[in-house]
Every structure is written in C-alpha cells, then in structure tokens.
Motif scaffolding. Structure first.
Motif, PDB file in Angstrom:
ATOM      1  N   PRO A   1       0.871  -1.340  -0.001  1.00 49.04           N
ATOM      2  CA  PRO A   1       0.044  -0.170   0.196  1.00 49.04           C
ATOM      3  C   PRO A   1       0.688   1.293  -0.098  1.00 49.04           C
ATOM      4  CG  PRO A   1      -0.848  -1.487   1.526  1.00 49.04           C
ATOM      5  CD  PRO A   1       0.607  -2.285   1.190  1.00 49.04           C
ATOM      6  N   HIS A   2       2.132   1.223   0.669  1.00 50.15           N
ATOM      7  CA  HIS A   2       2.925   2.297   0.558  1.00 50.15           C
ATOM      8  C   HIS A   2       3.124   2.749  -0.746  1.00 50.15           C
ATOM      9  CE1 HIS A   2       4.474   1.303   5.032  1.00 50.15           C
ATOM     10  NE2 HIS A   2       3.292   1.297   4.693  1.00 50.15           N
ATOM     11  N   VAL A   3       3.514   1.792  -1.637  1.00 48.84           N
ATOM     12  CA  VAL A   3       3.777   2.013  -2.939  1.00 48.84           C
ATOM     13  C   VAL A   3       2.635   2.784  -3.658  1.00 48.84           C
ATOM     14  CG1 VAL A   3       4.528   0.775  -5.085  1.00 48.84           C
ATOM     15  CG2 VAL A   3       5.438   0.080  -3.144  1.00 48.84           C
ATOM     16  N   LEU A   4       1.577   2.123  -3.405  1.00 40.37           N
ATOM     17  CA  LEU A   4       0.295   2.516  -4.257  1.00 40.37           C
ATOM     18  C   LEU A   4       0.364   3.924  -3.801  1.00 40.37           C
ATOM     19  CD1 LEU A   4      -2.250  -0.490  -3.873  1.00 40.37           C
ATOM     20  CD2 LEU A   4      -0.788   0.246  -5.724  1.00 40.37           C
ATOM     21  N   ILE A   5       0.199   4.325  -2.605  1.00 37.71           N
ATOM     22  CA  ILE A   5      -0.077   5.677  -2.145  1.00 37.71           C
ATOM     23  C   ILE A   5       0.923   6.582  -2.445  1.00 37.71           C
ATOM     24  CG2 ILE A   5      -0.294   7.101  -0.197  1.00 37.71           C
ATOM     25  CD1 ILE A   5      -2.654   5.141  -0.881  1.00 37.71           C
ATOM     26  N   LEU A   6       2.292   6.138  -2.741  1.00 37.84           N
ATOM     27  CA  LEU A   6       2.984   6.987  -3.141  1.00 37.84           C
ATOM     28  C   LEU A   6       2.881   7.504  -4.531  1.00 37.84           C
ATOM     29  CD1 LEU A   6       5.752   7.731  -1.269  1.00 37.84           C
ATOM     30  CD2 LEU A   6       6.818   5.944  -2.591  1.00 37.84           C
ATOM     31  N   THR A   7       2.555   6.396  -5.413  1.00 34.40           N
ATOM     32  CA  THR A   7       2.063   6.957  -6.606  1.00 34.40           C
ATOM     33  C   THR A   7       0.838   7.960  -6.621  1.00 34.40           C
ATOM     34  OG1 THR A   7       2.836   5.018  -7.297  1.00 34.40           O
ATOM     35  CG2 THR A   7       1.545   5.961  -8.905  1.00 34.40           C
ATOM     36  N   ALA A   8       0.011   7.761  -5.824  1.00 32.76           N
ATOM     37  CA  ALA A   8      -1.341   8.441  -5.758  1.00 32.76           C
ATOM     38  C   ALA A   8      -1.260   9.943  -5.380  1.00 32.76           C
ATOM     39  CB  ALA A   8      -2.343   7.768  -5.046  1.00 32.76           C
ATOM     40  N   ILE A   9      -0.085  10.042  -4.304  1.00 33.94           N
ATOM     41  CA  ILE A   9       0.143  11.418  -4.000  1.00 33.94           C
ATOM     42  C   ILE A   9       0.384  12.207  -4.916  1.00 33.94           C
ATOM     43  CG2 ILE A   9       1.692  12.721  -2.617  1.00 33.94           C
ATOM     44  CD1 ILE A   9       1.886  10.830  -0.353  1.00 33.94           C
ATOM     45  N   VAL A  10       1.383  11.717  -5.863  1.00 31.23           N
ATOM     46  CA  VAL A  10       2.083  12.482  -6.972  1.00 31.23           C
ATOM     47  C   VAL A  10       0.983  12.848  -8.167  1.00 31.23           C
ATOM     48  CG1 VAL A  10       3.833  12.617  -8.685  1.00 31.23           C
ATOM     49  CG2 VAL A  10       4.394  11.662  -6.350  1.00 31.23           C
ATOM     50  N   VAL A  11       0.419  11.792  -8.348  1.00 32.48           N
ATOM     51  CA  VAL A  11      -0.950  11.900  -9.275  1.00 32.48           C
ATOM     52  C   VAL A  11      -1.881  12.921  -8.879  1.00 32.48           C
ATOM     53  CG1 VAL A  11      -2.564  10.759 -10.780  1.00 32.48           C
ATOM     54  CG2 VAL A  11      -0.276   9.749 -10.540  1.00 32.48           C
ATOM     55  N   GLY A  12      -2.070  12.984  -7.699  1.00 28.59           N
ATOM     56  CA  GLY A  12      -2.792  13.957  -6.936  1.00 28.59           C
ATOM     57  C   GLY A  12      -2.661  15.199  -7.170  1.00 28.59           C
ATOM     58  N   VAL A  13      -1.319  15.577  -6.895  1.00 26.75           N
ATOM     59  CA  VAL A  13      -0.917  17.052  -7.324  1.00 26.75           C
ATOM     60  C   VAL A  13      -1.128  17.425  -8.530  1.00 26.75           C
ATOM     61  CG1 VAL A  13       0.978  18.349  -7.039  1.00 26.75           C
ATOM     62  CG2 VAL A  13       0.658  17.036  -5.147  1.00 26.75           C
ATOM     63  N   ALA A  14      -0.891  16.405  -9.481  1.00 29.57           N
ATOM     64  CA  ALA A  14      -0.903  16.698 -10.724  1.00 29.57           C
ATOM     65  C   ALA A  14      -2.447  17.042 -11.097  1.00 29.57           C
ATOM     66  CB  ALA A  14      -0.550  15.561 -11.782  1.00 29.57           C
ATOM     67  N   THR A  15      -3.276  16.111 -10.587  1.00 28.52           N
ATOM     68  CA  THR A  15      -4.588  16.726 -11.084  1.00 28.52           C
ATOM     69  C   THR A  15      -5.169  17.922 -10.443  1.00 28.52           C
ATOM     70  OG1 THR A  15      -5.341  15.280  -9.151  1.00 28.52           O
ATOM     71  CG2 THR A  15      -5.540  14.257 -11.460  1.00 28.52           C
ATOM     72  N   LEU A  16      -4.474  18.120  -9.161  1.00 23.23           N
ATOM     73  CA  LEU A  16      -4.845  19.509  -8.423  1.00 23.23           C
ATOM     74  C   LEU A  16      -4.504  20.520  -9.366  1.00 23.23           C
ATOM     75  CD1 LEU A  16      -5.869  20.694  -5.678  1.00 23.23           C
ATOM     76  CD2 LEU A  16      -3.259  20.857  -5.188  1.00 23.23           C
ATOM     77  N   ALA A  17      -3.304  20.390  -9.774  1.00 17.83           N
ATOM     78  CA  ALA A  17      -2.747  21.497 -10.713  1.00 17.83           C
ATOM     79  C   ALA A  17      -3.444  21.812 -11.785  1.00 17.83           C
ATOM     80  CB  ALA A  17      -1.323  21.267 -11.154  1.00 17.83           C
ATOM     81  N   VAL A  18      -4.107  20.840 -12.747  1.00 22.13           N
ATOM     82  CA  VAL A  18      -4.856  20.906 -13.671  1.00 22.13           C
ATOM     83  C   VAL A  18      -6.242  21.679 -13.437  1.00 22.13           C
ATOM     84  CG1 VAL A  18      -6.169  19.703 -15.449  1.00 22.13           C
ATOM     85  CG2 VAL A  18      -3.995  19.082 -14.960  1.00 22.13           C
ATOM     86  N   GLY A  19      -6.775  21.166 -12.269  1.00 17.47           N
ATOM     87  CA  GLY A  19      -8.076  21.905 -11.505  1.00 17.47           C
ATOM     88  C   GLY A  19      -7.851  22.986 -11.315  1.00 17.47           C
ATOM     89  N   LEU A  20      -6.579  23.476 -10.710  1.00 19.34           N
ATOM     90  CA  LEU A  20      -6.738  24.978 -10.305  1.00 19.34           C
ATOM     91  C   LEU A  20      -6.236  25.851 -11.611  1.00 19.34           C
ATOM     92  CD1 LEU A  20      -4.394  24.618  -6.863  1.00 19.34           C
ATOM     93  CD2 LEU A  20      -6.911  25.471  -7.409  1.00 19.34           C
ATOM     94  N   ALA A  21      -5.709  25.257 -12.583  1.00 18.39           N
ATOM     95  CA  ALA A  21      -5.529  25.961 -13.886  1.00 18.39           C
ATOM     96  C   ALA A  21      -7.032  26.229 -14.509  1.00 18.39           C
ATOM     97  CB  ALA A  21      -4.684  25.000 -15.012  1.00 18.39           C
ATOM     98  N   LEU A  22      -8.013  25.290 -14.348  1.00 23.20           N
ATOM     99  CA  LEU A  22      -9.225  25.413 -14.896  1.00 23.20           C
ATOM    100  C   LEU A  22      -9.859  26.411 -14.128  1.00 23.20           C
ATOM    101  CD1 LEU A  22     -10.537  21.762 -15.583  1.00 23.20           C
ATOM    102  CD2 LEU A  22     -10.550  23.661 -17.037  1.00 23.20           C
ATOM    103  N   VAL A  23      -9.894  26.579 -12.705  1.00 27.12           N
ATOM    104  CA  VAL A  23     -10.503  27.590 -11.987  1.00 27.12           C
ATOM    105  C   VAL A  23      -9.903  28.880 -12.368  1.00 27.12           C
ATOM    106  CG1 VAL A  23     -10.638  28.489  -9.688  1.00 27.12           C
ATOM    107  CG2 VAL A  23     -10.884  26.099  -9.877  1.00 27.12           C
ATOM    108  N   VAL A  24      -8.587  29.000 -12.686  1.00 26.72           N
ATOM    109  CA  VAL A  24      -8.046  30.314 -12.963  1.00 26.72           C
ATOM    110  C   VAL A  24      -8.662  30.803 -14.463  1.00 26.72           C
ATOM    111  CG1 VAL A  24      -5.905  31.418 -13.618  1.00 26.72           C
ATOM    112  CG2 VAL A  24      -6.036  30.012 -11.749  1.00 26.72           C
ATOM    113  N   ARG A  25      -8.658  29.945 -15.277  1.00 29.20           N
ATOM    114  CA  ARG A  25      -9.342  30.206 -16.698  1.00 29.20           C
ATOM    115  C   ARG A  25     -10.511  30.589 -16.424  1.00 29.20           C
ATOM    116  NH1 ARG A  25      -7.715  32.090 -20.470  1.00 29.20           N
ATOM    117  NH2 ARG A  25      -8.917  30.999 -22.162  1.00 29.20           N
TER     118      ARG A  25
END
Lengths: 107, 193, 132, 152
Positions: C81-105
């Motif tokens: 599970p540590h490995v899975l979550i390690l991947t999920a954290i990084v992908v989570g930040v990527a989606t957060l960045a896209v979401g926030l870019a949408l909000v700014v637009r």
C-alpha cells in the motif's frame, strides 16, 4: 522503560503545544498571525518527529524531520513572497494590470 | 483499547494526531477566509504525514510532506491570489443537502467497518500474500534495503513510468490552459510539477 | 461489540475525515474551496490505505543493511500500500494543478469563481443567444 | 553499581533535565502565542518556542542516543532549526511591518471587558492627538519609518 514514558510525556507536551498553535491558526485575526502560527506549528511537528524517532529507536524518522525543517522554511518564505506588497489589493491590481497589458492577444 | 496502548505506547501520539486532524477538517469546512483554508490544508497534510510516519510508512510521510504540504499549498495559494480572497456563504438548503449526502455516505461506510480487518492485524488478507512475498524476495532479487523503493522502481517500474506520463500530461494541460510563452509568465506557472 | 469498535477506531476517524471532505466538495460554491475539499478527501483515502497496511508491533519496511546472513525474524509492515499511495500522492498533485488551472481560466472568462454566479452568466448568455 | 550504569544514569538525568526545561519553554511559548494581545507580541512568544525550547529538547534527545549516527542527524536537525526559525520569524515580522500592520500601542490590556472599556475611555482623550498625527504622517507617505519609530 522509564525513559520511554518520559519521552512519551515530552511528545504529548509538544502535541499540546501544537494544539494551542492550531487554535491561534483558527482564530488569528490577521494573515501574518496565521503565517506565524503555521511556521511555529511546523517547528513543533519537527520536534514531535524527533522525539518519536528517539522513542522508537528508528533513526530514519529523523531524516523526515530534516526534510520538514527545510520544507517548512521554504514554504514560509514562499508564502511571504506572495504577500510582499503593502496589501493584497495592490498585488491583485498589479496582477490584473499585467494581465490586461500582456493578455490583450488572447481575445 | 487500554491494553493496546500499553503494548504500543506510540498509539497515544496517533490519537492526539487524529484529534487534531478532526479539528482541522472541521475548521476547513467552517472557515470562509480562503487564505486560512489553504494554510489549514497545508497543516492537514503535515499532520497526516506525521500519522503516516507513526504508521511505519516513512516514504509516504516523506512524499506527503514535500508534495502535499509544500507544492499543493503553494499551488492553491497562487490560484487563490489569482481568483478570490474569500468564499461566499452557502445557502441553508445547500448546506443541509450536502450534510445529508455526507451523513448518508458516512453511515454506509460505518456499516461496512465491521468487515474491515482489525487495526494492525498481521493476518489480514491485505497483509498476507503479495506484500509478504515482496518483503521476502527483495533481498535476493534486487538487493536494496528499502522494500518500498525496490517495488516502486524495479518490480513496478512500468507503473512508475505511467505515473511520469500522467504528470507530463498534467503539465501539458496546465500549459495549454494558462498559455505559456505567448503571454507574460504568471505565478501559476509552477503547475508543471 | 466494544472490542470491535476499539480495534477499528482509526477507520471511524478516517471515515469522518473523508465525509468532511465530501461535505466541502458538495456544499462549497467557491471553486477553490471545492478543490481544497477534494484534497481533504484524497488525503483521507491515503490514510485509510496506510492504516490497513500497518502491522501492530511492526517495523517500517526497510531491511537491515548490510543484509544479515541468517533470515531475520523482524515483523515489517506491508510495503505494497505504501507504493500505491506514493504514486497516488504525486498523481493527486498533478490533478490538483490541472483543476486549479481550470479555476483560473474560469475566473478569467467569467470574473467569478462562485458556481451560482457562473450558472447565472451561462443562463444570461443562452437567453441572449435565443433572443437574437 | 558499575561505572557504565552510573554514566548512563547521569546522561539520562541530564537529558531529563534538558527535556523538562525545553518542554516548559515550548508550552510557555505556545500559551503566549495564544494569549498575547497582538501580532508583534505573539512574535516574541513564538521566538522563544522556536529557538530555546526546540534546541533544549534536541540537545536533551542527543544525550539519550549516545555516540551514533542518530546523534549526528539530531545535531543537524537542531542546527537547521536554529538557522531557519529565526530567519522565518524575521521574514514574517518584516512582511507584517512593511504591509503596515500597526503594533498595539496601549501599555496594558486588562482581560476583563469592563476594565478594558474604562481604560480605553481614559486613554482615548489623551492618545487621540498623537495617533491622529501619526496617521496623517502615514498618509503623507512615510509609513515604514513612522511605524518603526512607534514600535521601538
């Protein structure tokens, strides 16, 4: 064994201090109070981790505390950089001005 | 619960962390000053990272501290500065309908708790098969002391490559949305992390 | 019953945290706050996974180095599970960045990030088009 | 009692003393941050926690670990805290100062609301002139320097 419980007591005292910082973070009337509380909260988290590392004999935890120390500092400085101007309104006005000048070609 | 604490006194620290996490979560929902909300999310990440460390997940705590408490806070702060300073109050009907949704979901999940393995159970199905195999084989197969690194970079190396592709796509998306190059650079350009 | 609750206490706390995040996503009209709620929910799910992987009295899954000749008897927590979550954290930040870019637009296009105001602007635009 | 056991007992005793002192400072600082009346006074309380309290706890822990890699790591962490915390505190204070946050001028704020109201009423008449003078000077364009003059 007694040292373990003493370390536990220290860890819990640091946790209490963290909770007090948290209430300042909730209340903090100005932005700078919140930044100060967050920074201080981060320092206490580092302390908690250091005590935890000694408590469990796991020296790898100390590495994470080291990382926290750096991240905490960089984050505080970065937050303050956003609020470098005298007030947020001026910063926002400058940003929208820049956008109006630079963003004319996207319409 | 008392005998659990006596066998593993660090559980006390975990309980204090849980209490603080709950307080921060409720405060995030209640506050309308977006700056405070963003700072509190950073604190939430920091607290959960400390909990990860006490749950033996050192690498996850490491990443959560760097990425969750560092980069996401800065991203949210930049977005907040470019958009609005405070949120408007929500209407009562919206508040109560959202509350009902959360309550219903929470009730369903609480009903399912009974089927979860007990906390820290070494014989739980999740901890029995594959994870144990990784622990046993890493020394001979890869020779890296940190099993998490071994699984992430070697056994599951292609998955990690896929993750890098996802991050690349996200960076590309942010660039397309905000328009790099042609216009003046903005604060939100850190989005490609 | 008491024992069942005591052994699964951590899951209960995590579920409450998760539902706090869900409430923030559903109830907030402000899009930035909605992203914050998403982050709250996400972190709670990470906590759930890591809680499952914990073995009581276990050590972090970092083997003794240099490797001992005899097979070591240490109990380690589950690394998967540590490995899975390690991947999920990084992908989570990527989606957060896209979401926030949408909000700014959205903010650039509509001048607001409150979803009620955005809906009203859309409605006004539609009626104007229909009238033309 | 063997010399080794005696030494470890002495080290533990020193460690406990340092930890206790550190905890006192950390808790006092935290209570100060919560209770003091305005931002600039809270800064002092936070400073106590971040330097003295943290350093005492780290040194106390170093006495427990003996000579090992963990001690070196603890020393490094203590060094980093010692370096970064005052810098961060200074940065926060500087930012607040430049943003024009005014320090609280009244010398003493009683906790009881009635007493506070009385004090406010008594002070208002005499303080009004000076504060107005400073605020007009603020608006005239020298906010930073007048702010510094008042804080010291």
């Amino acid at each position: 064994m007694i040292m373990l419980w003493i370390n536990m007591a220290v860890a819990l005292a640091v946790a209490v201090a963290m909770a007090l910082m948290l209430s300042r973070l909730f209340a903090g009337p100005t932005l700078y109070d919140r930044v100060l509380a967050t920074n201080s909260f981060g320092t206490k988290t580092i302390l908690l981790l250091l005590v935890y590392g000694v408590l469990t004999g796991e020296s790898a935890v100390t590495d994470i505390a080291l990382l926290y120390a750096l991240i905490n500092f960089v984050a505080t400085i970065a937050i303050l950089k956003f609020f470098r101007y005298r007030s947020l309104e001026i910063a926002l006005a400058q940003m929208s001005l820049r956008r109006a000048i630079g963003g004319g070609d996207d319409e | 619960m008392i005998d659990m604490i006596v066998t593993d006194p660090t559980l006390l620290i975990e309980y204090t962390l849980m209490a603080m996490l709950l307080a921060v979560g409720v405060a995030i929902v209640r506050l309308r000053d977006l700056f405070a909300v963003v700072m509190l999310l950073g604190v939430y990440s920091l607290l959960s990272a400390a909990w990860f460390v006490s749950l033996d997940a050192l690498d996850v705590g490491f990443t959560e501290a760097a990425v969750g408490a560092g980069i996401s806070t800065l991203l949210l702060l930049a977005a907040m500065l470019l958009t609005a300073r405070s949120a408007e109050p929500v209407s009562a009907i919206r508040h109560w309908s959202a509350f009902a949704v959360a309550l219903a979901g929470g009730a369903a999940l609480f009903y399912a708790i009974g089927d979860m393995p007990a906390f820290g159970d070494p014989d739980a199905p999740a901890n029995a098969y594959v994870g144990l195999q990784y622990l046993e084989r890493t020394q001979a197969d890869i020779g890296v002391p940190n099993v998490v690194t071994a699984v992430l970079a070697s056994y599951r190396g292609f998955d990690t490559l896929g993750e890098v592709v996802v991050i690349f796509a996200a960076g590309l998306g942010v660039m397309l949305l905000l328009g790099m190059g042609g216009r003046k650079p903005r604060k939100d350009g850190e989005g490609e992390e | 019953m008491v024992e069942l609750i005591a052994e699964r206490f951590a899951y209960g706390v995590i579920i409450i945290l998760m539902m706090t995040g869900l409430y923030a996503v559903v109830a907030s009209a402000n899009l930035v706050k909605r992203m914050v709620g998403l982050g709250l929910f996400q972190t709670s799910v990470f906590l759930l996974y890591i809680t499952i992987s914990k073995v009581l009295g276990g050590a972090p899954p970092i083997l003794e180095y240099p490797f001992p000749a005899t097979p070591d008897e240490t109990v380690y927590s589950n690394p998967l599970p540590h490995v899975l979550i390690l991947t999920a954290i990084v992908v989570g930040v990527a989606t957060l960045a896209v979401g926030l870019a949408l909000v700014v637009r959205i903010r650039e296009a509509y001048g607001t990030i409150e979803d009620g105001a955005i809906n009203e602007a859309d409605y006004a635009l539609d009626t104007e088009r229909a009238g033309r | 009692m063997t010399p080794d056991a005696l030494l470890s007992l002495a080290l533990n005793a020193v460690s406990v003393a340092l930890l206790a002192a550190g905890v006192v400072f950390v808790l006092a600082g935290a209570i100060g941050v919560l209770r003091l009346p305005d931002f600039y006074t809270r800064l002092h309380a936070a400073g106590v926690t971040d330097t003295l309290g943290a350093e005492l706890i780290v040194i106390g822990l170093m006495f427990q670990t003996g000579w090992s890699l963990a001690t070196a790591k603890l020393a490094l962490a203590g060094f980093l805290i010692f370096l970064t915390s005052p810098t961060a505190t200074h940065a926060v204070a500087n930012a607040a100062h430049r943003a024009g946050l005014k320090p609280l001028l009244s010398r003493h704020q009683p906790a009881h609301p009635r007493l506070r109201a009385e004090l406010e009423a008594a002070k208002k008449s005499e303080a009004e002139n000076t504060i107005e003078a400073i605020e007009t000077a603020d608006k005239a364009g020298k906010p930073v320097r007048t702010g510094k003059g008042r804080a010291s």
